[in-house]
Design a protein around this motif. Structure first.
Motif, PDB file in Angstrom:
ATOM      1  N   ARG A   1       1.074  -1.342   0.053  1.00  9.64           N
ATOM      2  CA  ARG A   1      -0.127   0.081  -0.045  1.00  9.64           C
ATOM      3  C   ARG A   1       0.760   1.450   0.018  1.00  9.64           C
ATOM      4  NH1 ARG A   1      -5.315  -1.007   1.135  1.00  9.64           N
ATOM      5  NH2 ARG A   1      -5.581   1.218   1.852  1.00  9.64           N
ATOM      6  N   PRO A   2       0.385   2.411  -0.582  1.00 12.09           N
ATOM      7  CA  PRO A   2       1.085   3.802  -0.451  1.00 12.09           C
ATOM      8  C   PRO A   2       1.440   4.038   0.918  1.00 12.09           C
ATOM      9  CG  PRO A   2      -0.681   3.687  -2.002  1.00 12.09           C
ATOM     10  CD  PRO A   2      -0.991   2.448  -1.301  1.00 12.09           C
TER      11      PRO A   2
ATOM     12  N   LYS B   1      -1.676   8.254   2.123  1.00 13.18           N
ATOM     13  CA  LYS B   1      -3.184   8.340   1.511  1.00 13.18           C
ATOM     14  C   LYS B   1      -3.374   9.054   0.214  1.00 13.18           C
ATOM     15  CE  LYS B   1      -8.102   8.519   2.985  1.00 13.18           C
ATOM     16  NZ  LYS B   1      -9.155   9.104   3.924  1.00 13.18           N
ATOM     17  N   VAL B   2      -3.616   8.203  -0.452  1.00 14.84           N
ATOM     18  CA  VAL B   2      -3.824   9.102  -2.062  1.00 14.84           C
ATOM     19  C   VAL B   2      -5.224   9.780  -2.002  1.00 14.84           C
ATOM     20  CG1 VAL B   2      -3.906   8.648  -4.442  1.00 14.84           C
ATOM     21  CG2 VAL B   2      -2.487   6.989  -3.165  1.00 14.84           C
TER      22      VAL B   2
ATOM     23  N   SER C   1      -8.715  11.274  -3.006  1.00 11.24           N
ATOM     24  CA  SER C   1      -9.610  10.407  -3.494  1.00 11.24           C
ATOM     25  C   SER C   1     -10.163  11.447  -4.654  1.00 11.24           C
ATOM     26  CB  SER C   1     -10.547  10.039  -2.766  1.00 11.24           C
ATOM     27  OG  SER C   1     -11.212  11.013  -1.878  1.00 11.24           O
TER      28      SER C   1
ATOM     29  N   VAL D   1       1.592  15.529  -0.261  1.00 10.26           N
ATOM     30  CA  VAL D   1       1.753  14.792  -1.672  1.00 10.26           C
ATOM     31  C   VAL D   1       2.950  15.122  -2.135  1.00 10.26           C
ATOM     32  CG1 VAL D   1       0.866  14.522  -4.060  1.00 10.26           C
ATOM     33  CG2 VAL D   1      -0.646  14.547  -2.121  1.00 10.26           C
TER      34      VAL D   1
ATOM     35  N   ILE E   1      -1.090  12.896  -7.989  1.00  9.57           N
ATOM     36  CA  ILE E   1      -1.753  11.585  -7.546  1.00  9.57           C
ATOM     37  C   ILE E   1      -0.690  10.467  -7.870  1.00  9.57           C
ATOM     38  CG2 ILE E   1      -3.522  10.299  -8.159  1.00  9.57           C
ATOM     39  CD1 ILE E   1      -4.535  12.756  -6.744  1.00  9.57           C
TER      40      ILE E   1
ATOM     41  N   SER F   1       2.644  10.653  -7.738  1.00 16.62           N
ATOM     42  CA  SER F   1       3.636  10.788  -6.488  1.00 16.62           C
ATOM     43  C   SER F   1       2.978  10.303  -5.121  1.00 16.62           C
ATOM     44  CB  SER F   1       4.307  12.157  -6.552  1.00 16.62           C
ATOM     45  OG  SER F   1       3.294  12.929  -5.804  1.00 16.62           O
ATOM     46  N   ALA F   2       1.826  10.187  -4.851  1.00 18.89           N
ATOM     47  CA  ALA F   2       1.087   9.962  -3.839  1.00 18.89           C
ATOM     48  C   ALA F   2       1.260   8.438  -3.813  1.00 18.89           C
ATOM     49  CB  ALA F   2      -0.206  10.315  -3.348  1.00 18.89           C
ATOM     50  N   ARG F   3       1.012   7.665  -4.856  1.00 15.62           N
ATOM     51  CA  ARG F   3       1.080   6.231  -5.134  1.00 15.62           C
ATOM     52  C   ARG F   3       2.052   5.627  -5.006  1.00 15.62           C
ATOM     53  NH1 ARG F   3      -2.985   7.191  -9.673  1.00 15.62           N
ATOM     54  NH2 ARG F   3      -5.137   6.630  -8.786  1.00 15.62           N
ATOM     55  N   ASP F   4       3.472   6.008  -5.384  1.00 17.20           N
ATOM     56  CA  ASP F   4       4.796   5.615  -5.305  1.00 17.20           C
ATOM     57  C   ASP F   4       5.482   5.982  -4.212  1.00 17.20           C
ATOM     58  OD1 ASP F   4       7.309   4.386  -5.837  1.00 17.20           O
ATOM     59  OD2 ASP F   4       6.976   4.902  -7.880  1.00 17.20           O
TER      60      ASP F   4
ATOM     61  N   THR G   1       7.887   9.651  -1.395  1.00 18.18           N
ATOM     62  CA  THR G   1       7.804  10.142  -0.230  1.00 18.18           C
ATOM     63  C   THR G   1       9.007   9.995   0.687  1.00 18.18           C
ATOM     64  OG1 THR G   1       5.473   9.770  -0.199  1.00 18.18           O
ATOM     65  CG2 THR G   1       6.540   9.799   1.986  1.00 18.18           C
TER      66      THR G   1
END
Length: 341
Positions: A49-50, A53-54, A56, A189, A313, A315-318, A322
């Motif tokens: 999981r990222p 928190k991506v 929404s 983010v 979005i 960058s928040a997933r990978d 971070t």
């Protein structure tokens, strides 16, 4: 059973320098090559999981909200300038377009929130340190001013009230056009936060590009001289601001260059170049060319906003976007060195 004899130098008959060897031996006179026992660190997280928190948010709602808000705010500033310099038709067109844009922008925001009551609840308090709270109050003040300015321009009634509303909307317009950049930069983010000082600048330039495009699209040819100049300046400023953003974002700038955000930014740059060229060379002589150039500039501004949205979005997933900047900051401060992917 044999019994090993322990001496001061270790076990008798055991040669640690030979039995514990990895890689090639010393037969060729070179230092042995050691095999890596611990694999390189990977930027993973629990259960894949990222780390963050991506958001929404729907792209249509939030990226559209940012684009339309920028068009409205910058359009009001340009409308006031057009009115004060004796270009009434352009001023009227921009006032009407700004009212339409801010209405659609608010509708997109409410749609993302789920119900109108949530927007109204944000007006129960005023928190200067919160970009969302400040933005809510900006919309609450700007919307009625833009509405009065447009109504007066369309009907010809209450000209003094219309002028006052036009100036009020023009005063609030730049903040309306750029506060969404501050709002994104205030999040965690990576692709937004790592460029928090620069992010409002491309938002301001992109809004000016959109307003100039609307003036070219909706205003008469005889009045579009200043709009053509604003288009050229805004497009150039946007290109410089985006370059500064990509430089300051460091490793978190990668999502802006790849995938959907990269394609959108490339499209935005090409459209801005074409729209500026058309505005500079043709829009002063041909009404159709002015309209096409204006529409192209509007599309360029929208592509920029959507590119910024999708880059954040991604960058928040990978997790690496971070983790890696944090480790680099620790290394710069004398902490642990960063792991390599």
């Amino acid at each position: 059973m044999s019994e090993a004899r322990v001496t001061r130098d270790g076990l008798a008959g055991v040669h640690p320098g030979r039995e514990a060897r990895f890689g090639n031996g010393l037969d060729d006179g070179r230092r042995p090559r050691e095999r890596r026992m611990v694999p390189g660190a990977e930027f993973t997280s629990y259960y894949g999981r990222p780390v963050l928190k991506v958001p929404s948010w729907a792209a249509r709602d939030i990226a559209g909200y940012m684009f339309l808000g920028g068009l409205a705010g910058a359009g009001s500033a340009l409308a006031a300038a057009a009115q004060l310099t004796g270009r009434p038709a352009t001023a009227r067109a921009l006032k009407l377009s700004s009212l339409g844009a801010i209405s659609l922008s608010t509708a997109a925001l409410v749609n993302d929130l789920g119900r109108p009551a949530r927007f109204l609840n944000m007006l129960r308090v005023a928190k200067p340190t919160s970009p969302m709270s400040v933005g809510s109050w900006l919309l609450a003040g700007y919307g009625p001013a833009a509405g009065l300015a447009a109504a007066s321009a369309a009907t010809g009634l209450l000209p003094r009230v219309g002028t006052a509303a036009t100036l009020a909307a023009a005063g609030l317009g730049p903040a309306v056009a750029t506060y969404t950049g501050v709002l994104l930069a205030d999040t965690a983010v990576p692709s937004w936060h790592e460029a928090h000082r620069e992010l409002p600048h491309p938002f301001a330039a992109s809004a000016a590009t959109a307003a100039a495009g609307m003036a070219l699209l909706a205003g008469p040819r005889r009045e579009n001289g200043p709009a053509r100049g604003v288009a050229a300046l805004a497009a150039g400023a946007e290109a410089l601001a985006l370059r500064s953003l990509l430089t300051s974002a460091g490793h978190a700038a990668e999502p802006y260059r790849t995938g959907r955000p990269g394609r959108l930014l490339t499209t935005a740059k090409r459209l801005a170049f074409l729209g500026t060229a058309g505005a500079t060379l043709l829009a002063g002589r041909n009404r159709a060319a002015a309209a096409v150039s204006g529409a192209t500039l509007l599309a360029a501004s929208a592509a920029t906003r959507f590119a910024v949205f999708h880059a954040g979005i991604a960058s928040a997933r990978d997790p690496k976007y971070t983790v890696l900047p944090q480790r680099l900051r620790l290394r710069a401060e004398g902490g642990a060195p960063p792991a390599t992917a």
